[in-house]
Write a protein that holds these residues in place. Sequence first.
Motif, PDB file in Angstrom:
ATOM      1  N   ALA A   1       1.277  -1.053   0.232  1.00 28.59           N
ATOM      2  CA  ALA A   1      -0.574   0.065  -0.176  1.00 28.59           C
ATOM      3  C   ALA A   1       0.810   1.273  -0.193  1.00 28.59           C
ATOM      4  CB  ALA A   1      -0.754  -0.246   0.996  1.00 28.59           C
ATOM      5  N   ALA A   2       1.988   1.247   0.487  1.00 28.58           N
ATOM      6  CA  ALA A   2       2.963   2.281   0.645  1.00 28.58           C
ATOM      7  C   ALA A   2       3.608   2.677  -0.730  1.00 28.58           C
ATOM      8  CB  ALA A   2       3.974   1.751   1.854  1.00 28.58           C
ATOM      9  N   VAL A   3       4.180   1.542  -1.649  1.00 33.87           N
ATOM     10  CA  VAL A   3       4.607   1.662  -2.666  1.00 33.87           C
ATOM     11  C   VAL A   3       3.240   1.997  -3.484  1.00 33.87           C
ATOM     12  CG1 VAL A   3       6.317   0.652  -4.314  1.00 33.87           C
ATOM     13  CG2 VAL A   3       6.552  -0.278  -1.467  1.00 33.87           C
ATOM     14  N   ALA A   4       2.274   1.551  -3.572  1.00 32.83           N
ATOM     15  CA  ALA A   4       1.301   2.064  -4.596  1.00 32.83           C
ATOM     16  C   ALA A   4       1.069   3.595  -4.466  1.00 32.83           C
ATOM     17  CB  ALA A   4       0.242   1.288  -4.170  1.00 32.83           C
ATOM     18  N   ALA A   5       0.978   4.082  -2.681  1.00 35.59           N
ATOM     19  CA  ALA A   5       0.987   5.356  -2.916  1.00 35.59           C
ATOM     20  C   ALA A   5       2.209   6.362  -3.519  1.00 35.59           C
ATOM     21  CB  ALA A   5       0.429   6.360  -1.105  1.00 35.59           C
ATOM     22  N   ILE A   6       2.946   5.677  -3.059  1.00 37.58           N
ATOM     23  CA  ILE A   6       4.085   6.757  -3.872  1.00 37.58           C
ATOM     24  C   ILE A   6       4.250   6.474  -5.141  1.00 37.58           C
ATOM     25  CG2 ILE A   6       6.763   6.262  -3.977  1.00 37.58           C
ATOM     26  CD1 ILE A   6       7.179   5.123  -0.772  1.00 37.58           C
ATOM     27  N   ASP A   7       4.170   5.551  -5.802  1.00 40.58           N
ATOM     28  CA  ASP A   7       3.563   5.052  -7.178  1.00 40.58           C
ATOM     29  C   ASP A   7       2.972   6.417  -7.908  1.00 40.58           C
ATOM     30  OD1 ASP A   7       5.651   3.303  -7.593  1.00 40.58           O
ATOM     31  OD2 ASP A   7       4.409   1.985  -7.698  1.00 40.58           O
ATOM     32  N   ALA A   8       1.236   6.374  -7.191  1.00 37.05           N
ATOM     33  CA  ALA A   8       0.920   7.288  -7.467  1.00 37.05           C
ATOM     34  C   ALA A   8       1.208   8.717  -7.677  1.00 37.05           C
ATOM     35  CB  ALA A   8      -0.423   6.860  -7.150  1.00 37.05           C
ATOM     36  N   GLY A   9       1.749   9.248  -6.203  1.00 38.56           N
ATOM     37  CA  GLY A   9       2.315  10.350  -6.684  1.00 38.56           C
ATOM     38  C   GLY A   9       3.485  10.408  -7.185  1.00 38.56           C
ATOM     39  N   LEU A  10       4.058   9.505  -7.640  1.00 40.79           N
ATOM     40  CA  LEU A  10       5.767   9.754  -8.467  1.00 40.79           C
ATOM     41  C   LEU A  10       5.007   9.888 -10.714  1.00 40.79           C
ATOM     42  CD1 LEU A  10       7.891   7.058  -8.431  1.00 40.79           C
ATOM     43  CD2 LEU A  10       8.701   9.817  -8.210  1.00 40.79           C
ATOM     44  N   TRP A  11       3.908   9.233 -10.454  1.00 41.91           N
ATOM     45  CA  TRP A  11       3.127   9.075 -11.423  1.00 41.91           C
ATOM     46  C   TRP A  11       2.834  10.690 -11.686  1.00 41.91           C
ATOM     47  CZ3 TRP A  11       2.677   7.559 -16.401  1.00 41.91           C
ATOM     48  CH2 TRP A  11       1.293   8.333 -17.367  1.00 41.91           C
ATOM     49  N   ARG A  12       1.740  11.163 -11.294  1.00 37.40           N
ATOM     50  CA  ARG A  12       1.836  12.732 -11.483  1.00 37.40           C
ATOM     51  C   ARG A  12       3.006  13.672 -11.429  1.00 37.40           C
ATOM     52  NH1 ARG A  12      -2.234  12.294  -6.463  1.00 37.40           N
ATOM     53  NH2 ARG A  12      -2.364  10.596  -6.898  1.00 37.40           N
ATOM     54  N   LEU A  13       3.525  13.493 -10.590  1.00 39.22           N
ATOM     55  CA  LEU A  13       5.477  14.157 -10.348  1.00 39.22           C
ATOM     56  C   LEU A  13       5.577  14.188 -11.960  1.00 39.22           C
ATOM     57  CD1 LEU A  13       6.625  15.765  -8.679  1.00 39.22           C
ATOM     58  CD2 LEU A  13       8.235  13.609  -8.512  1.00 39.22           C
ATOM     59  N   VAL A  14       5.538  12.676 -12.369  1.00 38.84           N
ATOM     60  CA  VAL A  14       6.698  12.757 -13.686  1.00 38.84           C
ATOM     61  C   VAL A  14       5.865  13.331 -15.313  1.00 38.84           C
ATOM     62  CG1 VAL A  14       7.278  10.729 -15.574  1.00 38.84           C
ATOM     63  CG2 VAL A  14       7.899  10.408 -13.310  1.00 38.84           C
ATOM     64  N   VAL A  15       4.505  12.776 -15.097  1.00 36.03           N
ATOM     65  CA  VAL A  15       3.504  13.806 -16.112  1.00 36.03           C
ATOM     66  C   VAL A  15       3.884  15.594 -16.171  1.00 36.03           C
ATOM     67  CG1 VAL A  15       0.555  14.638 -16.831  1.00 36.03           C
ATOM     68  CG2 VAL A  15       1.364  11.372 -15.948  1.00 36.03           C
ATOM     69  N   ARG A  16       4.442  16.154 -14.881  1.00 32.26           N
ATOM     70  CA  ARG A  16       4.222  17.282 -14.747  1.00 32.26           C
ATOM     71  C   ARG A  16       5.847  17.400 -14.560  1.00 32.26           C
ATOM     72  NH1 ARG A  16       3.089  19.519  -8.764  1.00 32.26           N
ATOM     73  NH2 ARG A  16       1.379  17.883  -9.129  1.00 32.26           N
ATOM     74  N   ALA A  17       6.394  16.632 -14.987  1.00 36.44           N
ATOM     75  CA  ALA A  17       7.916  16.741 -15.046  1.00 36.44           C
ATOM     76  C   ALA A  17       7.827  16.685 -16.927  1.00 36.44           C
ATOM     77  CB  ALA A  17       9.045  16.317 -14.548  1.00 36.44           C
ATOM     78  N   PHE A  18       7.625  16.406 -17.299  1.00 35.10           N
ATOM     79  CA  PHE A  18       8.159  15.957 -18.514  1.00 35.10           C
ATOM     80  C   PHE A  18       7.166  17.373 -19.709  1.00 35.10           C
ATOM     81  CE2 PHE A  18       6.058  14.650 -22.765  1.00 35.10           C
ATOM     82  CZ  PHE A  18       7.496  14.162 -23.535  1.00 35.10           C
ATOM     83  N   ASP A  19       8.035  17.765 -20.233  1.00 32.84           N
ATOM     84  CA  ASP A  19       7.927  19.565 -20.779  1.00 32.84           C
ATOM     85  C   ASP A  19       8.572  19.325 -22.403  1.00 32.84           C
ATOM     86  OD1 ASP A  19       7.717  21.913 -21.751  1.00 32.84           O
ATOM     87  OD2 ASP A  19       8.831  22.592 -20.079  1.00 32.84           O
ATOM     88  N   ARG A  20       7.311  18.939 -23.177  1.00 34.35           N
ATOM     89  CA  ARG A  20       8.021  18.710 -24.343  1.00 34.35           C
ATOM     90  C   ARG A  20       8.989  19.204 -25.559  1.00 34.35           C
ATOM     91  NH1 ARG A  20       4.023  15.995 -27.648  1.00 34.35           N
ATOM     92  NH2 ARG A  20       2.074  14.745 -26.068  1.00 34.35           N
TER      93      ARG A  20
END
Lengths: 246, 316
Positions: A220-239
Amino acid sequence: MSNAAITSSPGVRALARKELRELRRHRMIVATAIVLPIAFLVLPVLNLLLYEPSRAIGGPDFAVGQAMFCFFLTPVIMPATMAAYGIIGERDQGTLEPLLTLPLSDRELLAGKVAAILLPTLGASFGIYALYMAVVALAVEPPVRSPALDWTWPFGLLLAAPLLALFSTLTGMFFSARSKDVRIAEHLSGLVLLPSMLPVLLIVTRTVEPSVLTWCVFAAAVAAIDAGLWRLVVRAFDRERAISTA
Amino acid sequence: MRCAGPAIECRAVTRRFGARTALHALDLDVEAGEIVGLLGPNGSGKTTTLRILATLLRPDSGTARILSWDVAAEPMQVRRLIGVMPERPSLYDRHPVEDNVRFWAEVHQVRDPGAAVARALEFAGVADRARDPAGSLSKGLKQRVALARAIVHRPPVLLLDEPSSGLDPSAAASMEGLIRDLAREGTTILLNTHRLAEAERLCDRVAILREGHLLQVGTPQQVRAALLGHIVEVEFAGLVDLPVRRAVESFPAVREVWWSPSAVRCRLSDAGRDTPELVARLVRAGAAIVAVRPAGDLERAYLELMSQPVPGSLAA
Ligand SMILES: Nc1ncnc2c1ncn2[C@@H]1O[C@H](COP(=O)(O)OP(=O)(O)OP(=O)(O)O)[C@@H](O)[C@H]1O
Ligand SMILES: [Mg+2]
């Protein structure tokens, strides 16, 4: 489009297929993807086959824990190189610019790349574990065999390996989106990934009891971190930033 | 598909990189089915313009639209409608040629990708290299594959960044032919080029950029006329005689005239309008005309434009 629906879009599947073809043709990535799982299969198997109570420090539990650490490490280490190449690799070979003119949203683009890294990683992680279980069942002496076949291990691995692989992949993709050099991206994600293996170490050494509850809390802890990371990666990706080499 | 208005529309598009302004309030329309060439020296903003239209860069101000879709606000719709050939061929070198094109077809969700790939490779003349790794192709063949990839989903709008750069003369001519074929099928094409003779033959209109300013836009004839004047050259089979001289000099549209033994150069009020009448008068006067051509070409006009001082703003 929801995060879950993304992976079923035809564009994402086409991208994932392209990525898999590309990984297959990348000599260094193929080498890592073959050598690493083999090493992580051979070492734990030898460890248990050669187990000798009079010599070993710690009991059979400790030997099994050492073996299991390898199986939890595989889904974390394997994605690192592939993920670091994810975006910088495309830019360095000049294919990022045309890729970004395709009708794929940022999330679709990242999802296709993530999916293509998870597939071989999980295939290898579960594959070597299955082989290990077979060898243990057939060839290892009973005092070691029974703790090694304890069902909470496969339970924990099935639950945690996909989440750990996703964690490693997203970490690599984050640095790939933000760095200018593959090696820097690999290095930085290594710095994040290694300390993150500490909780796994606590479980495999039985400092924390490897029960179903422990694995569920950990997952559960890793899943929560993954969810946050996914959002972070989407935000970090700048074309614009990704195509600019400056 | 929304498509009232031009196929490609730039309104006051400005783009800066740090302190440098790469594009100053660019206004440019490309009508459906038209081929428009962007010309200009290195660093004049041609690639920047194409990248903005290809949704790769956002304009700092102004709006750019493809078939009425705003490239900044609705990039996904725009990406479905465009085919892009970047400055470099940018193929996956380790993959076979056909896989490169097939990936594009699949992401665009082309109905029968296999057939579409075969058709695109055939069109670009690289069908026989389909199984070869893209990296093993020569530069010209790579450009052809890049074109096949850009058209595999039959986009209504093509953005081509120097499609013939680095090609030998016959390869460039065949690339030119491919582009002309696409326009004939109704594709709208905006391309960058440094080959002025090619632009003159191929483009319905050309737009000349310099330091991010649009200096001239019009048909190659209009651009030539605007910069070099409406000068027409007529060549005769024999020596010029008196009736022929009179026919030219009595024509009110002739502003200036220069004679040589078997040719004449005239500055007309409007070369497009007055040339047929000039020729008719010459024929009536018994002239044996061998050739009638505008004096100077687009290249001369371009060089003339580049020799003028840097503009502060857009010249209409
Ligand atoms: N990503 C970027 N970062 C900073 N400056 C940039 C970037 N892209 C373009 N520029 C600058 O913008 C200006 C226009 O560049 P652009 O690539 O559009 O020129 P171009 O007309 O295509 O030139 P060429 O004929 O050499 O291809 C140049 O001064 C260039 O240095
Ligand atoms: Mg350019």
